[in-house]
Design a protein around this motif. Structure first.
Motif, PDB file in Angstrom:
ATOM      1  N   ASP A  10     -32.636 -41.283  40.820  1.00 19.42           N
ATOM      2  CA  ASP A  10     -32.024 -41.286  39.488  1.00 19.42           C
ATOM      3  C   ASP A  10     -33.071 -41.600  38.432  1.00 19.42           C
ATOM      4  OD1 ASP A  10     -29.475 -40.779  40.502  1.00 19.42           O
ATOM      5  OD2 ASP A  10     -29.036 -42.910  40.758  1.00 19.42           O
ATOM      6  N   ALA A  13     -35.367 -38.649  37.950  1.00 23.31           N
ATOM      7  CA  ALA A  13     -34.728 -37.584  37.177  1.00 23.31           C
ATOM      8  C   ALA A  13     -34.732 -37.922  35.694  1.00 23.31           C
ATOM      9  CB  ALA A  13     -33.298 -37.367  37.666  1.00 23.31           C
ATOM     10  N   PHE A  14     -34.505 -39.198  35.373  1.00 22.98           N
ATOM     11  CA  PHE A  14     -34.553 -39.608  33.972  1.00 22.98           C
ATOM     12  C   PHE A  14     -35.970 -39.489  33.430  1.00 22.98           C
ATOM     13  CE2 PHE A  14     -35.533 -43.024  30.958  1.00 22.98           C
ATOM     14  CZ  PHE A  14     -34.755 -42.594  29.888  1.00 22.98           C
ATOM     15  N   ARG A  18     -34.591 -34.865  33.052  1.00 27.39           N
ATOM     16  CA  ARG A  18     -33.442 -34.126  33.580  1.00 27.39           C
ATOM     17  C   ARG A  18     -32.133 -34.887  33.402  1.00 27.39           C
ATOM     18  NH1 ARG A  18     -33.881 -33.883  38.857  1.00 27.39           N
ATOM     19  NH2 ARG A  18     -35.871 -34.922  39.179  1.00 27.39           N
ATOM     20  N   GLU A  19     -32.211 -36.180  33.173  1.00 25.88           N
ATOM     21  CA  GLU A  19     -31.036 -36.988  32.844  1.00 25.88           C
ATOM     22  C   GLU A  19     -31.214 -37.534  31.433  1.00 25.88           C
ATOM     23  OE1 GLU A  19     -28.184 -37.731  34.254  1.00 25.88           O
ATOM     24  OE2 GLU A  19     -28.478 -36.670  36.147  1.00 25.88           O
ATOM     25  N   LEU A  22     -30.335 -43.565  31.378  1.00 24.18           N
ATOM     26  CA  LEU A  22     -30.306 -44.323  32.623  1.00 24.18           C
ATOM     27  C   LEU A  22     -29.666 -45.670  32.327  1.00 24.18           C
ATOM     28  CD1 LEU A  22     -31.351 -44.262  35.645  1.00 24.18           C
ATOM     29  CD2 LEU A  22     -33.326 -45.547  34.808  1.00 24.18           C
ATOM     30  N   ALA A 142     -21.878 -42.382  33.989  1.00 23.46           N
ATOM     31  CA  ALA A 142     -23.163 -41.976  34.549  1.00 23.46           C
ATOM     32  C   ALA A 142     -23.093 -41.831  36.059  1.00 23.46           C
ATOM     33  CB  ALA A 142     -24.240 -42.984  34.163  1.00 23.46           C
ATOM     34  N   ARG A 145     -20.117 -37.255  38.658  1.00 20.36           N
ATOM     35  CA  ARG A 145     -20.728 -35.925  38.544  1.00 20.36           C
ATOM     36  C   ARG A 145     -19.613 -34.936  38.267  1.00 20.36           C
ATOM     37  NH1 ARG A 145     -26.147 -36.748  37.861  1.00 20.36           N
ATOM     38  NH2 ARG A 145     -26.654 -38.641  39.019  1.00 20.36           N
ATOM     39  N   ASP A 150     -22.161 -34.853  30.498  1.00 23.50           N
ATOM     40  CA  ASP A 150     -23.190 -35.024  29.478  1.00 23.50           C
ATOM     41  C   ASP A 150     -22.577 -35.255  28.099  1.00 23.50           C
ATOM     42  OD1 ASP A 150     -25.096 -34.763  31.387  1.00 23.50           O
ATOM     43  OD2 ASP A 150     -25.850 -32.815  30.724  1.00 23.50           O
ATOM     44  N   GLN A 282     -29.897 -27.418  33.580  1.00 21.15           N
ATOM     45  CA  GLN A 282     -28.978 -28.189  32.741  1.00 21.15           C
ATOM     46  C   GLN A 282     -27.645 -27.480  32.548  1.00 21.15           C
ATOM     47  OE1 GLN A 282     -29.909 -31.360  31.609  1.00 21.15           O
ATOM     48  NE2 GLN A 282     -31.569 -30.890  33.011  1.00 21.15           N
TER      49      GLN A 282
END
Length: 292
Positions: A10, A13-14, A18-19, A22, A142, A145, A150, A282
């Motif tokens: 995670d 990815a942040f 991509r995120e 966090l 968060a 999924r 988003d 995305q």
């Protein structure tokens, strides 16, 4: 609802953009510190913003001076602001990290801190209760999924930042020391990175030689002026890739690159994939559209 702390994947990815944000419990930070898995103490800076709400225990950190946070305190760390790793003592609460493009108009809150205002807010009880509610909701969303995740994260982050902007009007006061050279240089970069910009331009804006600015910024933040310019450009590129169907060529021009090939190369170096690949990941299928 309890959640496991963010996994290394995670966080990765942040870090790669991509995120959008966090969310971490301070208890998890404290456990990692005790296990010796956190970054060693010492000054550093990161290209994203951080907000920390302490609900129990204490936290000590060096950020424009030695700070000791107690329950109810909110620590605001702007992108690029040098600080040390926090030292937690029985701390509970939340930390959220998010990229500058997620801040919207609330980015001025971070500009105030970088300009010399004290980086700790003290919210009234009602504001603190609302902030805790928004942070719990952010943590919950968060961890999901689901469709619309988003958009929900962006809306909740806006509520968090609005609460802080309201509190800052009463509690955010200028610090006792003038803004440092590194802070002033990064503030100029933040406002100018989307046009042609060099180290010499930054040095001229703060009234110092390029060599001196380069040395101070690298020493205080761990990154070069060029890396901070790149971070600002990549943040705006991600925002446009998410929020518009503009072509990669158009986005390159908007974020300061006359050569789209150079832009793609830089984006892939930072994010591990091309802008078109990143956009598709995305969930934006109109990657080839030309409208800006």
């Amino acid at each position: 609802m309890e959640h496991d702390p963010p996994s290394p994947s995670d966080a990765e990815a942040f870090e790669q953009g991509r995120e959008p944000l966090l969310v971490t419990r301070l208890e998890a930070h404290a456990r990692r510190a005790a296990a010796g898995t956190r970054r060693a103490s010492g000054g550093f800076a990161h290209p994203y913003a951080v907000v920390v709400l302490l609900t129990a225990g204490r936290s000590r950190v060096d950020h424009a001076g030695a700070l000791e946070l107690r329950p109810g305190d909110v620590h605001v760390i702007p992108p690029g602001d040098p600080h040390s790793s926090a030292r937690f003592e029985g701390a509970q609460g939340w930390g959220i990290a998010f990229w500058p493009e997620q801040s919207g108009h609330s980015l001025r809150l971070f500009s105030q801190v970088r300009g010399g205002c004290h980086p700790v807010l003290r919210l009234p009880p009602a504001g603190r209760r609302r902030l805790e509610r928004w942070l719990r909701a952010l943590e919950d969303e968060a961890a999901r999924r689901e469709e619309g995740r988003d958009e929900a994260l962006a809306a909740l982050l806006r509520l968090v930042l609005l609460e802080l902007v309201r509190a800052s009007a009463a509690t955010l006061h200028p610090g006792t020391e003038a803004s440092s050279l590194a802070r002033r240089a990064l503030a100029f970069v933040e406002g100018s990175a989307l046009r042609p910009l060099s180290l010499s331009d930054v040095a001229r804006a703060v009234g110092r030689t390029p060599a001196h600015v380069a040395t101070v910024v690298r020493s205080e933040t761990g990154r070069t002026v060029g890396e901070w310019i790149l971070a600002q450009r990549m943040a705006e590129a991600r925002r446009r890739l998410r929020a518009t169907d503009g072509s990669v060529e158009a986005i390159a021009g908007h974020v300061g690159y006359a050569d789209v090939t150079h832009f793609i190369r830089q984006f892939r170096r930072v994010h591990g994939r091309t802008p078109a690949q990143w956009r598709r990941a995305q969930g934006h299928p109109q990657a080839g559209a030309r409208r800006p």
